[in-house]
Design a protein around this motif. Structure first.
Motif, short mmCIF file in Angstrom:
data_model
loop_
_atom_site.label_atom_id
_atom_site.label_comp_id
_atom_site.label_asym_id
_atom_site.label_seq_id
_atom_site.Cartn_x
_atom_site.Cartn_y
_atom_site.Cartn_z
N PRO A 271 61.15 64.17 17.27
CA PRO A 271 61.60 63.09 16.38
C PRO A 271 60.41 62.39 15.73
O PRO A 271 59.35 62.23 16.33
CB PRO A 271 62.35 62.15 17.32
CG PRO A 271 61.80 62.43 18.68
CD PRO A 271 61.47 63.90 18.68
N ASP A 272 60.59 61.97 14.48
CA ASP A 272 59.51 61.32 13.73
C ASP A 272 59.01 60.05 14.41
O ASP A 272 57.84 59.69 14.30
CB ASP A 272 59.97 60.97 12.32
CG ASP A 272 60.18 62.22 11.46
OD1 ASP A 272 59.48 63.22 11.70
OD2 ASP A 272 61.04 62.20 10.57
N ASP A 273 59.92 59.33 15.09
CA ASP A 273 59.55 58.07 15.72
C ASP A 273 59.31 58.22 17.21
O ASP A 273 59.31 57.24 17.96
CB ASP A 273 60.66 57.02 15.50
CG ASP A 273 62.00 57.46 16.08
OD1 ASP A 273 62.14 58.66 16.45
OD2 ASP A 273 62.92 56.63 16.17
N GLY A 274 59.06 59.45 17.65
CA GLY A 274 58.96 59.72 19.08
C GLY A 274 57.56 59.63 19.64
O GLY A 274 56.57 59.42 18.93
N VAL A 275 57.48 59.85 20.95
CA VAL A 275 56.21 59.72 21.66
C VAL A 275 55.27 60.88 21.34
O VAL A 275 54.04 60.71 21.33
CB VAL A 275 56.46 59.62 23.18
CG1 VAL A 275 56.99 60.94 23.74
CG2 VAL A 275 55.21 59.20 23.93
N TYR A 276 55.81 62.05 21.05
CA TYR A 276 54.94 63.19 20.72
C TYR A 276 54.30 63.00 19.35
O TYR A 276 53.08 63.08 19.22
CB TYR A 276 55.71 64.51 20.75
CG TYR A 276 54.82 65.68 20.32
CD1 TYR A 276 53.95 66.27 21.23
CD2 TYR A 276 54.82 66.13 19.01
CE1 TYR A 276 53.10 67.30 20.83
CE2 TYR A 276 53.98 67.16 18.60
CZ TYR A 276 53.12 67.73 19.51
OH TYR A 276 52.28 68.73 19.10
N VAL A 277 55.08 62.77 18.34
CA VAL A 277 54.55 62.66 16.98
C VAL A 277 53.52 61.53 16.88
O VAL A 277 52.45 61.69 16.30
CB VAL A 277 55.69 62.45 15.97
CG1 VAL A 277 55.15 61.95 14.63
CG2 VAL A 277 56.46 63.75 15.77
N ASN A 278 53.83 60.39 17.45
CA ASN A 278 52.96 59.24 17.29
C ASN A 278 51.80 59.18 18.27
O ASN A 278 50.79 58.51 18.01
CB ASN A 278 53.78 57.95 17.40
CG ASN A 278 54.70 57.77 16.21
OD1 ASN A 278 54.28 57.80 15.07
ND2 ASN A 278 55.99 57.60 16.48
N ASN A 279 51.93 59.87 19.41
CA ASN A 279 50.92 59.71 20.45
C ASN A 279 50.44 61.03 21.04
O ASN A 279 49.27 61.40 20.90
CB ASN A 279 51.48 58.81 21.56
CG ASN A 279 51.90 57.45 21.04
OD1 ASN A 279 51.07 56.64 20.65
ND2 ASN A 279 53.21 57.19 21.01
N ALA A 280 51.32 61.76 21.71
CA ALA A 280 50.88 62.94 22.48
C ALA A 280 50.51 64.14 21.64
O ALA A 280 49.86 65.06 22.13
CB ALA A 280 51.98 63.33 23.49
N GLY A 281 50.90 64.16 20.38
CA GLY A 281 50.63 65.31 19.53
C GLY A 281 49.37 65.20 18.70
O GLY A 281 49.14 66.02 17.81
N ARG A 282 48.55 64.22 18.99
CA ARG A 282 47.28 64.09 18.26
C ARG A 282 46.31 65.18 18.71
O ARG A 282 46.35 65.63 19.85
CB ARG A 282 46.66 62.72 18.50
CG ARG A 282 47.46 61.55 17.92
CD ARG A 282 46.88 60.23 18.37
NE ARG A 282 47.66 59.09 17.94
CZ ARG A 282 47.30 58.22 17.01
NH1 ARG A 282 46.13 58.37 16.40
NH2 ARG A 282 48.07 57.20 16.69
N VAL A 283 45.42 65.56 17.81
CA VAL A 283 44.38 66.53 18.11
C VAL A 283 43.16 65.79 18.64
O VAL A 283 42.90 64.66 18.26
CB VAL A 283 43.99 67.32 16.84
CG1 VAL A 283 42.94 68.37 17.14
CG2 VAL A 283 45.22 67.94 16.21
N THR A 284 42.41 66.41 19.54
CA THR A 284 41.15 65.82 19.99
C THR A 284 40.06 66.88 20.05
O THR A 284 40.33 68.08 20.11
CB THR A 284 41.25 65.19 21.39
OG1 THR A 284 41.38 66.23 22.39
CG2 THR A 284 42.41 64.23 21.49
N TYR A 285 38.83 66.41 20.05
CA TYR A 285 37.67 67.20 20.44
C TYR A 285 37.04 66.50 21.62
O TYR A 285 36.90 65.27 21.62
CB TYR A 285 36.67 67.37 19.29
CG TYR A 285 37.15 68.37 18.27
CD1 TYR A 285 36.86 69.71 18.42
CD2 TYR A 285 37.96 67.97 17.21
CE1 TYR A 285 37.34 70.65 17.52
CE2 TYR A 285 38.45 68.90 16.30
CZ TYR A 285 38.14 70.24 16.47
OH TYR A 285 38.63 71.17 15.58
N PHE A 286 36.70 67.27 22.65
CA PHE A 286 36.12 66.66 23.84
C PHE A 286 34.97 67.52 24.35
O PHE A 286 34.84 68.70 24.00
CB PHE A 286 37.18 66.47 24.94
CG PHE A 286 37.73 67.74 25.52
CD1 PHE A 286 37.19 68.30 26.68
CD2 PHE A 286 38.81 68.39 24.93
CE1 PHE A 286 37.70 69.46 27.22
CE2 PHE A 286 39.34 69.56 25.47
CZ PHE A 286 38.77 70.09 26.61
#
Length: 364
Positions: free
Chosen positions: A231-246
């Protein structure tokens, strides 16, 4: 109390210059420039669509030559293509900096990887990690149709965190180590195996980044269909689905200028690719050995992640982790429930030196 003469009158004129000279001598070490960082002669990085472009166009050379890193080795993931292998490679020193989405990166940290996030992306979107079924499977057309069915994907990845939210909100939780759910879940870390499993009927559905090399061909061939999205307003789209480099904490502390150069090269590559899609696709096709159609799809698809814009604010990146960790724990994430990160650990996990206001930020 007797009147005390001023310092200028109390000290004989001949001693003033000597006193000043002594003071400057004592202060000299503080005025000496800090010791230069140790030079890193060569660096190993992941071979990906954007890194082959950066290598081919000289963006890595321009960024790294300035700090003495004169050799960039691009390391292919190999035939196994195991999701999570890049974390092990970072931990063992085989590659210096790795890309993973922010959910699996956090789980790797919770599992003991002493690393830090040096870049995070803007929020994700509904197209990044859809639920997929075989195109000719008439029994699976929606998330509701997954009740009692078999689902196979990589557990520590978006391929779990995205569909977990979708199926949980639909009242169809996955199996976990602790209890049986409504959907039979199996962890499959090899992308080719996950695709083959769906296409042969061994599993009924999976989740994938369509722009990933292993899945792009199957998708473009018409063998898969989308049956659900985050969902567009969900926890994945807004938070958990971000890309990172570590990268490992000790590496980042030892070579912060190398990290900054890497991030600067990535940003330059992203901007150039946006303006030269056709040429970029030709480079990707040649250097990663995929058809030109697949290479262009990897760059232009709405769900691509290689060329996303960054999240410049460190606190927003930290809040993204705190938000999704709380949601997943509340909804049955057995890994983070056992060994989730504390608020202080999350704050330290996002290395603010590389975000806005930080000493090595490309955003300043």
């Amino acid at each position: 109390m007797p009147h005390q003469p001023s310092l200028a009158r109390a000290v004989r004129p001949g001693l003033i210059s000597a006193t000043l000279a002594l003071a400057l001598t004592l202060a000299a070490p503080a005025l000496t420039p800090a010791r230069a960082e140790e030079v890193l002669p060569s660096i190993n990085l992941q071979l990906t669509p954007w890194t082959v472009i950066a290598q081919e166009k000289g963006f890595f050379k321009d960024a790294f030559d300035k700090i003495g890193t004169t050799k960039v080795n691009l390391i292919a993931s190999g035939a196994a293509d195991l999701l999570g292998a890049e974390a092990a490679a970072v931990n063992g020193g085989a590659i210096a900096i790795a890309q993973r989405m922010i959910y699996p990166a956090t789980v790797h940290r919770a599992n003991g990887l002493d690393g830090v996030i040096i870049w995070a992306s803007e929020p994700s979107n509904r197209y990044r990690a859809p639920i997929l079924a075989r195109a000719d499977n008439d029994k699976i057309n929606s998330v509701a149709d997954l009740d009692g069915k078999k689902f196979g994907s990589s557990r520590i990845s978006c391929y779990w965190s995205s569909p977990f939210e979708v199926t949980t909100k639909a009242g169809l939780p996955f199996d976990s180590r602790d209890k049986q759910g409504r959907i039979r879940y199996t962890s499959i870390d090899n992308s080719a195996v996950a695709i083959t499993s769906v296409l042969t009927g061994a599993t009924d559905a999976t989740t994938a980044h369509l722009a990933a090399g292993a899945f792009a061909g199957a998708w473009l061939s018409g063998k898969l269909k989308v049956v659900g999205r985050s969902p567009d307003d969900g926890v994945y789209v807004n938070n958990a689905g971000r890309v990172t480099y570590f990268a490992r904490r000790d590496f980042v502390n030892k070579y912060p200028q190398v990290v900054k150069a890497f991030l600067a090269a990535r940003e330059r590559t992203r901007e150039w690719t946006s303006d030269h899609v056709d040429e970029a696709a030709e480079i990707v096709a040649d250097k990663t050995r995929v058809p030109l159609e697949v290479a262009k799809f990897q760059i232009t698809h709405a769900g691509e992640w290689e060329f996303m814009a960054g999240e410049p604010n460190a606190d927003r990146a930290r809040n993204a982790i705190k938000t999704f960790q709380a949601w997943y724990v509340e909804n049955g994430d057995d890994i983070l429930a056992e060994r989730g990160l504390t608020s202080a650990q999350i704050d330290a996990f996002i290395d603010g030196r590389f975000f806005v206001g930080g000493q090595y930020s490309i955003y300043n």
